[in-house]
Scaffold this active site. Structure first.
Site, PDB file in Angstrom:
ATOM      1  CG  ASP A 231      -1.926   1.090   1.267  1.00 47.05           C
ATOM      2  OD1 ASP A 231      -1.723   2.113   0.590  1.00 47.05           O
ATOM      3  OD2 ASP A 231      -2.940   0.933   1.989  1.00 47.05           O
ATOM      4  CG  HIS A 232       3.188   4.076  -3.143  1.00 45.33           C
ATOM      5  ND1 HIS A 232       4.221   4.342  -2.265  1.00 45.33           N
ATOM      6  CD2 HIS A 232       3.673   4.386  -4.370  1.00 45.33           C
ATOM      7  CE1 HIS A 232       5.272   4.783  -2.931  1.00 45.33           C
ATOM      8  NE2 HIS A 232       4.971   4.832  -4.206  1.00 45.33           N
ATOM      9  NE  ARG A 233      -4.101   3.865   1.226  1.00 41.71           N
ATOM     10  CZ  ARG A 233      -5.266   3.375   1.641  1.00 41.71           C
ATOM     11  NH1 ARG A 233      -6.320   4.179   1.743  1.00 41.71           N
ATOM     12  NH2 ARG A 233      -5.385   2.093   1.942  1.00 41.71           N
ATOM     13  CB  ILE A 235       5.000   0.519   2.287  1.00 42.33           C
ATOM     14  CG1 ILE A 235       4.556  -0.095   3.622  1.00 42.33           C
ATOM     15  CG2 ILE A 235       6.343  -0.064   1.857  1.00 42.33           C
ATOM     16  CD1 ILE A 235       4.077  -1.515   3.512  1.00 42.33           C
TER      17      ILE A 235
END
Length: 270
Positions: A231-233, A235
């Site tokens: 999850d780029h939010r 990591i």
């Protein structure tokens, strides 16, 4: 000027599924013979869950390879000595727990409001299992406290029951991180969908032989392809690369994975 006056406004996450247009209806029989099969209840539930996760979580997938010659040799020796069936998955579970301890941002969930990160101090690992007509994820609890033999036995038991009469929801809830293995089938990499509310999932495919240059000598090495979706939010890419390296390094020293994991490892957010 006050800080609040220059801070950009973050729009709320779109509702699901009301904000999405419906799929267009198509009469496929107009173009040739067709057969209609009803989706199982499991397929419908998992499909809706995965569609929601894919739509609402900004996925990125990092690919890497872990040399596992030492892990495979050690696994086969231990299985023979203890007369147990030991696949690579229990070792992989232990390697993942090792990485989660070192990088606790991966062992977390966003709260419902999306502005707080809930860090977990337990290690419950889900393992995707193919069942007739679908896919389920049994969760093995407290993997840091269990031996490889215990992990192997519990995983086999849950997989057998999942493929038979099924598992109660309580045995598929509360996971911290999920592993999805296609190693028995094949592939070189894929993009596993995050099992929300977790923030990452590790996919592995079939091992492969690679020729590598080691100290000036060409050597054949067995490698395990790793596909880490995150999850780029929560990591970023550099953390994903480090996490995969931690997993690979742990698998390179398999004997250390049978020891109780040290609680002195740093529990710091980068």
């Amino acid at each position: 000027m006050a800080l609040d006056e220059v801070r950009p406004t973050v729009p709320p996450a779109p509702a699901w599924p009301a904000s999405l247009p419906p799929m267009p209806a198509v009469d496929h029989a107009r173009f040739g013979p067709v057969e209609t099969l009803a989706l199982t209840r499991t397929q419908q539930l998992v499909g809706a869950f995965m569609a929601r996760n894919w739509a609402q979580i900004p996925h990125v997938t990092h690919h890497d390879e872990a040399p596992i010659d030492a892990a495979e040799a050690w696994r086969k020796r231990v299985a023979a000595e203890q007369q147990i069936k030991l696949t690579l998955v229990p070792l992989l579970i232990k390697a993942v727990v090792h990485a989660l301890r070192a990088m606790p941002r991966f062992n977390a969930s966003l709260d419902a409001g999306g502005d707080k990160l809930v860090l977990k101090r337990y290690f419950h690992i889900g393992v995707a299992v193919e069942v007739p007509g679908g896919l389920v994820v049994p969760v093995i609890r407290d993997c840091d406290r269990k031996s490889l033999a215990e992990l192997a036995a519990e995983l086999a038991d849950k997989a057998e029951r999942a493929r038979g009469r099924g598992l109660p929801m309580v045995e598929m809830s509360g996971g911290c991180f999920t592993i999805s293995s296609l190693g028995a089938i094949g592939g070189t990499g894929f993009t596993p969908i995050i099992n929300a509310p977790e923030v990452a999932i590790l996919g592995v495919t079939r091992t492969a032989e690679r020729l590598s240059l080691v100290d000036g000598q060409v050597q054949s090495r067995t490698v395990l392809p790793l596909s880490l979706s995150y999850d780029h939010r929560v990591i970023n890419g550099t953390d994903a690369a480090r996490f995969c390296r931690l997993v690979a390094d742990a698998l390179a020293q398999p004997a250390t994975l049978v020891e109780p994991l040290s609680t002195s490892l740093p529990l710091e957010l980068p």
